[in-house]
Design an enzyme around this catalytic site. Structure first.
Site, PDB file in Angstrom:
ATOM      1  N   ARG A 237     -12.970   8.588   6.295  1.00 51.25           N
ATOM      2  CA  ARG A 237     -11.864   8.441   6.841  1.00 51.25           C
ATOM      3  C   ARG A 237     -13.050   8.367   8.604  1.00 51.25           C
ATOM      4  O   ARG A 237     -15.224   8.846   7.916  1.00 51.25           O
ATOM      5  CB  ARG A 237     -11.272   9.619   7.761  1.00 51.25           C
ATOM      6  CG  ARG A 237     -10.384   9.499   6.893  1.00 51.25           C
ATOM      7  CD  ARG A 237      -9.116   8.661   6.758  1.00 51.25           C
ATOM      8  NE  ARG A 237      -7.682   8.797   6.375  1.00 51.25           N
ATOM      9  CZ  ARG A 237      -7.382   8.395   5.361  1.00 51.25           C
ATOM     10  NH1 ARG A 237      -8.486   7.672   4.310  1.00 51.25           N
ATOM     11  NH2 ARG A 237      -6.099   8.824   4.582  1.00 51.25           N
ATOM     12  N   GLU A 266      -9.807   2.659  15.089  1.00 46.67           N
ATOM     13  CA  GLU A 266      -9.302   1.887  13.911  1.00 46.67           C
ATOM     14  C   GLU A 266      -7.751   2.043  13.814  1.00 46.67           C
ATOM     15  O   GLU A 266      -7.642   2.859  14.889  1.00 46.67           O
ATOM     16  CB  GLU A 266      -9.449   2.575  12.910  1.00 46.67           C
ATOM     17  CG  GLU A 266      -9.083   1.623  11.250  1.00 46.67           C
ATOM     18  CD  GLU A 266      -8.731   2.973   9.794  1.00 46.67           C
ATOM     19  OE1 GLU A 266      -7.640   2.961   9.639  1.00 46.67           O
ATOM     20  OE2 GLU A 266     -10.619   3.059   9.851  1.00 46.67           O
ATOM     21  N   HIS A 285      -9.921  -1.074   6.146  1.00 44.97           N
ATOM     22  CA  HIS A 285      -9.225  -0.116   5.871  1.00 44.97           C
ATOM     23  C   HIS A 285      -8.113  -0.612   4.117  1.00 44.97           C
ATOM     24  O   HIS A 285      -6.700  -0.064   4.737  1.00 44.97           O
ATOM     25  CB  HIS A 285      -8.401   1.005   6.260  1.00 44.97           C
ATOM     26  CG  HIS A 285      -8.094   2.003   6.223  1.00 44.97           C
ATOM     27  ND1 HIS A 285      -7.862   3.008   6.942  1.00 44.97           N
ATOM     28  CD2 HIS A 285      -8.132   2.762   5.267  1.00 44.97           C
ATOM     29  CE1 HIS A 285      -7.740   4.917   7.182  1.00 44.97           C
ATOM     30  NE2 HIS A 285      -7.930   4.435   5.443  1.00 44.97           N
TER      31      HIS A 285
END
Length: 323
Positions: A237, A266, A285
């Site tokens: 993460r 993000e 991602h």
């Protein structure tokens, strides 16, 4: 939608650009004697969840949870559950499972590809190819390197398995090092042990969940401790890494490069400096993207539904996150 509550309710949000219908169909294939309904609109979700006991989906908003009068199990279709209203789910006594294990092969391959990208310096070759410049450059070998994998869950173990043929030394980092793992060494998050591992690491792979322990794990001091020739690979993460510290480390050549499938913030804003570094590989991602995603997930969910049939809310389910 059926008038009665379905055995499995699938919420409408998909992932990786793959239609959520494929997920519902995969569950139906595995549970031919069960009713599996897909709610395709917000209104259908609100109506169907009122009496549903077993629900699966990528996310579950607090407003929708408030309408779930009979919910016993929420099968999260992501490995991470930090985006869920966990406190409310716990208060309601809802069992939450996740998609742990679904991402092992695909993310393992992504990590190995990222490591080889920097080992053989493909980014330099790509840049010279664009310039039509035939000029040799130095590369390195992965063999004999030290790879530290932070997080030895299904993804971390998959990374280690795929690294075995390359002749590397491996260090695993986990909360309970006494459990061991598929690495040459296993350590905890204690400062001295972790700092010692950073100082010896050529490739640092982050494959851990975001917790109070791992948030900001890689800060300014960590980057100073790392070797200048080391490479960071983050498929965990974004907030596990302090972004400003990473940018500063790249600017001052404290590390050789970084492969980032996740960032903080993000999505990464267009004007962010991380886009400008030639030694930074950024993917949006999607390390977890695979055409097998829904099939692997449906295997877990279908098995848990069978166990729920046998034992109800007290069933011993796979991948339980809560309680």
């Amino acid at each position: 939608m059926s008038d009665d509550a379905p055995d499995v309710l699938v919420l409408r949000t998909g992932t990786h650009g793959t239609p959520i219908e494929q997920y519902a169909d995969a569950i139906r294939d595995r549970l031919p004697d069960h009713t599996v309904d897909l709610a395709r609109t917000p209104a259908e979700e609100r109506e169907a969840i009122e009496n549903a006991r077993f629900v699966t989906g990528m996310t579950l908003e607090e407003e929708l949870l408030a309408a779930a009068d009979s919910l016993d199990v929420f099968a999260c279709a992501y490995a991470g559950t930090g985006h869920l209203p966990l406190a409310e789910l716990e208060d309601r006594g809802v069992t939450v499972t996740n998609a742990s294990g679904v991402h092992g092969p695909n993310i393992g391959e992504h990590v190995v590809g990222a490591i080889l990208h920097f080992t053989r310096r493909f980014h330099v070759g790509e840049r010279r190819q664009r310039r039509r410049e035939w000029r040799h450059y130095k590369a390195t070998e992965l063999q004999g390197s030290t790879v530290t994998v932070v997080g030895l869950g299904a993804i971390g173990q998959s990374v280690c398995t795929r690294l075995e043929p390359f002749g590397v030394d491996t260090i695993g980092v986990r909360y309970t090092p006494e459990k061991g793992g598929p690495t040459d060494e296993v350590i905890g998050f204690e400062d001295a042990a972790f700092d010692d591992a950073l100082a010896r690491t050529d490739y640092l792979v982050l494959a851990c969940p975001l917790t109070e322990t791992t948030r900001g794990l890689l800060d300014r001091e960590a980057f100073i401790t790392m070797k200048p020739e080391s490479v960071l690979v983050n498929i965990a993460r974004g907030p596990v890494v302090e972004t400003d510290a990473l940018v500063a480390a790249l600017r001052s050549n404290r590390i050789r490069g970084a492969s980032l499938d996740v960032t903080d913030p993000e999505p990464l804003p267009e004007e962010h400096p991380l886009w400008t570094f030639e030694n930074v590989q950024i993917t949006p991602h999607n390390a977890g993207h695979t055409p097998e995603y829904y099939d692997r997930l449906a295997d877990i969910v279908a098995e848990n539904r069978r166990r729920f049939d046998e034992s109800g809310p007290d069933a011993a389910l796979e991948n339980v996150v809560l309680p």
